[in-house]
Design a protein around this motif. Sequence first.
Motif, PDB file in Angstrom:
ATOM      1  N   ALA A 162       0.618  -1.162   0.113  1.00 21.47           N
ATOM      2  CA  ALA A 162       0.348   0.371   0.353  1.00 21.47           C
ATOM      3  C   ALA A 162       0.952   0.756   0.207  1.00 21.47           C
ATOM      4  O   ALA A 162       1.623   0.840   0.436  1.00 21.47           O
ATOM      5  CB  ALA A 162      -0.810   0.320   1.510  1.00 21.47           C
ATOM      6  N   ILE A 163       0.547   2.276  -0.671  1.00 20.69           N
ATOM      7  CA  ILE A 163       1.648   3.277  -0.907  1.00 20.69           C
ATOM      8  C   ILE A 163      -0.234   4.931   0.299  1.00 20.69           C
ATOM      9  O   ILE A 163      -0.319   5.028   0.006  1.00 20.69           O
ATOM     10  CB  ILE A 163       1.162   4.109  -2.140  1.00 20.69           C
ATOM     11  N   ASP A 164       1.243   5.442   0.974  1.00 21.02           N
ATOM     12  CA  ASP A 164       0.910   6.360   0.726  1.00 21.02           C
ATOM     13  C   ASP A 164       1.497   7.797   0.378  1.00 21.02           C
ATOM     14  O   ASP A 164       2.817   8.247   0.884  1.00 21.02           O
ATOM     15  CB  ASP A 164       1.333   6.826   3.199  1.00 21.02           C
ATOM     16  N   THR A 165       1.260   8.753  -0.927  1.00 18.96           N
ATOM     17  CA  THR A 165       1.869   9.808  -1.625  1.00 18.96           C
ATOM     18  C   THR A 165       1.820  10.894  -0.851  1.00 18.96           C
ATOM     19  O   THR A 165       2.763  11.524  -1.810  1.00 18.96           O
ATOM     20  CB  THR A 165       0.545   9.741  -2.600  1.00 18.96           C
ATOM     21  N   ASP A 166       1.486  11.039   0.341  1.00 19.61           N
ATOM     22  CA  ASP A 166       1.568  12.660   1.420  1.00 19.61           C
ATOM     23  C   ASP A 166       3.386  12.194   1.400  1.00 19.61           C
ATOM     24  O   ASP A 166       3.615  13.341   1.865  1.00 19.61           O
ATOM     25  CB  ASP A 166       0.841  12.794   2.374  1.00 19.61           C
ATOM     26  N   ARG A 167       3.590  11.304   1.968  1.00 21.07           N
ATOM     27  CA  ARG A 167       4.598  11.049   2.796  1.00 21.07           C
ATOM     28  C   ARG A 167       6.095  10.156   1.971  1.00 21.07           C
ATOM     29  O   ARG A 167       6.987  10.308   3.064  1.00 21.07           O
ATOM     30  CB  ARG A 167       4.667  10.180   4.334  1.00 21.07           C
ATOM     31  N   HIS A 168       5.339  10.290   0.836  1.00 21.36           N
ATOM     32  CA  HIS A 168       5.719   9.010  -0.366  1.00 21.36           C
ATOM     33  C   HIS A 168       7.176   7.825   0.629  1.00 21.36           C
ATOM     34  O   HIS A 168       7.931   7.311   0.677  1.00 21.36           O
ATOM     35  CB  HIS A 168       7.313  10.169  -0.167  1.00 21.36           C
ATOM     36  N   HIS A 169       5.301   7.274   1.244  1.00 27.26           N
ATOM     37  CA  HIS A 169       5.752   5.805   2.013  1.00 27.26           C
ATOM     38  C   HIS A 169       5.418   5.162   0.858  1.00 27.26           C
ATOM     39  O   HIS A 169       4.117   5.352   0.879  1.00 27.26           O
ATOM     40  CB  HIS A 169       5.479   6.426   3.874  1.00 27.26           C
ATOM     41  N   ILE A 170       6.322   3.882   1.377  1.00 29.71           N
ATOM     42  CA  ILE A 170       5.033   2.402   0.658  1.00 29.71           C
ATOM     43  C   ILE A 170       5.054   1.269   2.147  1.00 29.71           C
ATOM     44  O   ILE A 170       5.885   1.364   2.702  1.00 29.71           O
ATOM     45  CB  ILE A 170       5.307   1.811   0.016  1.00 29.71           C
ATOM     46  N   LEU A 176       3.976 -14.071   5.785  1.00 28.51           N
ATOM     47  CA  LEU A 176       4.508 -15.234   6.887  1.00 28.51           C
ATOM     48  C   LEU A 176       4.412 -14.414   8.219  1.00 28.51           C
ATOM     49  O   LEU A 176       5.330 -15.537   8.815  1.00 28.51           O
ATOM     50  CB  LEU A 176       5.454 -16.599   6.147  1.00 28.51           C
ATOM     51  N   GLN A 177       5.005 -13.217   7.823  1.00 26.97           N
ATOM     52  CA  GLN A 177       5.898 -13.215   9.476  1.00 26.97           C
ATOM     53  C   GLN A 177       4.944 -12.228   9.733  1.00 26.97           C
ATOM     54  O   GLN A 177       6.267 -11.059  11.065  1.00 26.97           O
ATOM     55  CB  GLN A 177       7.437 -12.072   8.789  1.00 26.97           C
ATOM     56  N   PHE A 178       3.688 -12.343   9.702  1.00 25.85           N
ATOM     57  CA  PHE A 178       2.644 -11.248  10.697  1.00 25.85           C
ATOM     58  C   PHE A 178       2.888  -9.430  10.769  1.00 25.85           C
ATOM     59  O   PHE A 178       3.153  -9.122  11.584  1.00 25.85           O
ATOM     60  CB  PHE A 178       2.759 -12.061  11.350  1.00 25.85           C
ATOM     61  N   ARG A 179       3.683  -9.404   9.670  1.00 27.09           N
ATOM     62  CA  ARG A 179       4.418  -7.753   9.502  1.00 27.09           C
ATOM     63  C   ARG A 179       4.245  -6.937   8.411  1.00 27.09           C
ATOM     64  O   ARG A 179       3.680  -7.388   7.228  1.00 27.09           O
ATOM     65  CB  ARG A 179       5.754  -7.607  10.583  1.00 27.09           C
ATOM     66  N   ILE A 180       4.112  -5.481   8.389  1.00 26.30           N
ATOM     67  CA  ILE A 180       3.980  -4.707   7.734  1.00 26.30           C
ATOM     68  C   ILE A 180       5.256  -4.025   7.317  1.00 26.30           C
ATOM     69  O   ILE A 180       5.492  -3.569   9.055  1.00 26.30           O
ATOM     70  CB  ILE A 180       2.810  -3.596   7.950  1.00 26.30           C
ATOM     71  N   LEU A 181       5.840  -3.991   6.711  1.00 27.54           N
ATOM     72  CA  LEU A 181       7.475  -2.957   6.324  1.00 27.54           C
ATOM     73  C   LEU A 181       6.751  -1.868   5.927  1.00 27.54           C
ATOM     74  O   LEU A 181       5.895  -1.524   5.046  1.00 27.54           O
ATOM     75  CB  LEU A 181       8.520  -4.177   5.783  1.00 27.54           C
ATOM     76  N   GLN A 182       7.606  -0.720   6.831  1.00 27.37           N
ATOM     77  CA  GLN A 182       7.382   0.360   6.193  1.00 27.37           C
ATOM     78  C   GLN A 182       8.740   1.160   4.824  1.00 27.37           C
ATOM     79  O   GLN A 182       9.620   1.080   5.728  1.00 27.37           O
ATOM     80  CB  GLN A 182       7.244   1.563   6.832  1.00 27.37           C
ATOM     81  N   TYR A 183       8.816   1.547   3.850  1.00 25.49           N
ATOM     82  CA  TYR A 183       9.934   2.133   2.881  1.00 25.49           C
ATOM     83  C   TYR A 183       9.302   3.478   3.034  1.00 25.49           C
ATOM     84  O   TYR A 183       8.577   3.647   2.407  1.00 25.49           O
ATOM     85  CB  TYR A 183      10.262   1.597   2.154  1.00 25.49           C
ATOM     86  N   ASP A 184      10.952   4.347   2.537  1.00 23.61           N
ATOM     87  CA  ASP A 184      10.477   5.482   1.664  1.00 23.61           C
ATOM     88  C   ASP A 184      11.219   5.827   0.389  1.00 23.61           C
ATOM     89  O   ASP A 184      12.091   4.502   0.191  1.00 23.61           O
ATOM     90  CB  ASP A 184      11.502   7.026   2.620  1.00 23.61           C
ATOM     91  N   TYR A 185       9.981   5.516  -0.517  1.00 22.21           N
ATOM     92  CA  TYR A 185       9.979   4.632  -1.617  1.00 22.21           C
ATOM     93  C   TYR A 185      10.864   6.178  -2.734  1.00 22.21           C
ATOM     94  O   TYR A 185      11.250   5.640  -3.677  1.00 22.21           O
ATOM     95  CB  TYR A 185       8.362   4.621  -2.317  1.00 22.21           C
ATOM     96  N   THR A 186      10.811   7.415  -2.245  1.00 23.82           N
ATOM     97  CA  THR A 186      11.642   8.229  -2.679  1.00 23.82           C
ATOM     98  C   THR A 186      13.082   7.571  -2.711  1.00 23.82           C
ATOM     99  O   THR A 186      13.974   8.248  -3.858  1.00 23.82           O
ATOM    100  CB  THR A 186      11.451  10.192  -2.258  1.00 23.82           C
TER     101      THR A 186
END
Length: 423
Positions: A162-170, A176-186
């Motif tokens: 999923a993408i947050d275009t306001d903060r430029h995060h993906i 399988l690891q039951f988690r959401i990883l957050q990155y700065d896509y820029t």
Amino acid sequence: MMKTFRTTAILLTGILCCISCTEHKPAQQKAQPTIRQDTPGPEKTQIKDTVLSVKEDSVLSVKEESAEAETLYLADLDKARQQRKLNLSQLFRKAKVILLDSCSKALVGNINRTAMTGGYLFVLDKDVAKTVFMFDRNGKFIRTIGSPGKGKGEYISPSDFAIDTDRHHIYVLDRLQFRILQYDYTTGRYLTSISIHQQSNYLLYYAGAFYVDSPKSKDRHLIQKLSTDGTQTEHLFSPDTHNKGWDFALANQDGVFMSRYSGSPLITHLVMDTVFCIGKQKIYPHLALHSEQLMIREDIQDLDIDKNLMHLTELIRKDKYYNLQTYMENDHFIFFQLQKKAFPHPFLYDKTSGELSHYTLLCEDMLADGTDLKLLGLQFGGCNSRGAWFHIAPGLLSRIRAIKGMEWATEDNFNGAIFYYEY
């Protein structure tokens, strides 16, 4: 169950998603939109004050509040005008093919999910490369987001993003690891990870919150809404009340979340007859279907695909509508397809006339010579306020040889493509 879901996904490529709330019977029954039997045909009505909200005890209920009226579109499938062929040129005015860069760092094995937003193109290959790729709008490779592995900022089973275009995060969902990883896509920089305490297959980010599906939930809900740190949880939609009892991981072909990048996102599930809109303050019905040919509880009550894969074949053989997919909407129309047996059935709702049409074929006449879209092997990717896109994976070049500009492509240099259509 994990092994069963993987096998099911392979067997049902191109077919089937979630929506939920726990078992507060009176309130839930009231939450469902009612389509009158005397409804003369497709129409729209105004829903005032009836709002789906989640209490602190995690029960989805109905409450009354003063709010701006929302439009509910009602479509009687049995009264739809029967037509043979719908050309893409009737929905869109421009089309182009975006060929994905085939440099060594960008090699895609399969394309499972795509997004066009924030000026970029994102591609998830969860089967072969198990990586999220980032391209510009012309298909030029920019970077990968994260990488396979068990270390910091790595994932082993990326099933959605999923993408947050306001903060430029993906955000990448590692099933399988039951988690959401957050990155700065820029920059591609890894930021943090959020634990979700369950195995989920689909992810949505909207208005500062995460939404994930909850297949086989012990609490009997289909969707969880999470705060961005994963600490606050709300349970949404019960399989019994909203999905005719179906609570398996098998869901709609395009996933449970639709129109992710076009205003308020939508949600529906495999045998639901309602599409709900996820607003910033409330969840409310947006499109309600009526038909004597819709799948009902009795059609699926004896099926258990987790224990018997042959039940999947029984599901596909049923001569009933289910599995809403290829959902596209703008100011003038709503387009969607429903599955009956193994075939998609295209429907087009004209917002101006209020007429619903049922087509036999959906044809590509803008880039191809009126070919049935099914024969081209294109898979629906998504839509936004400007248009919609489809994708085709590497290895399927022979299916699109007739497309203009594809004559030079070979199996060696073809890395998949995005077909973008503008309203």
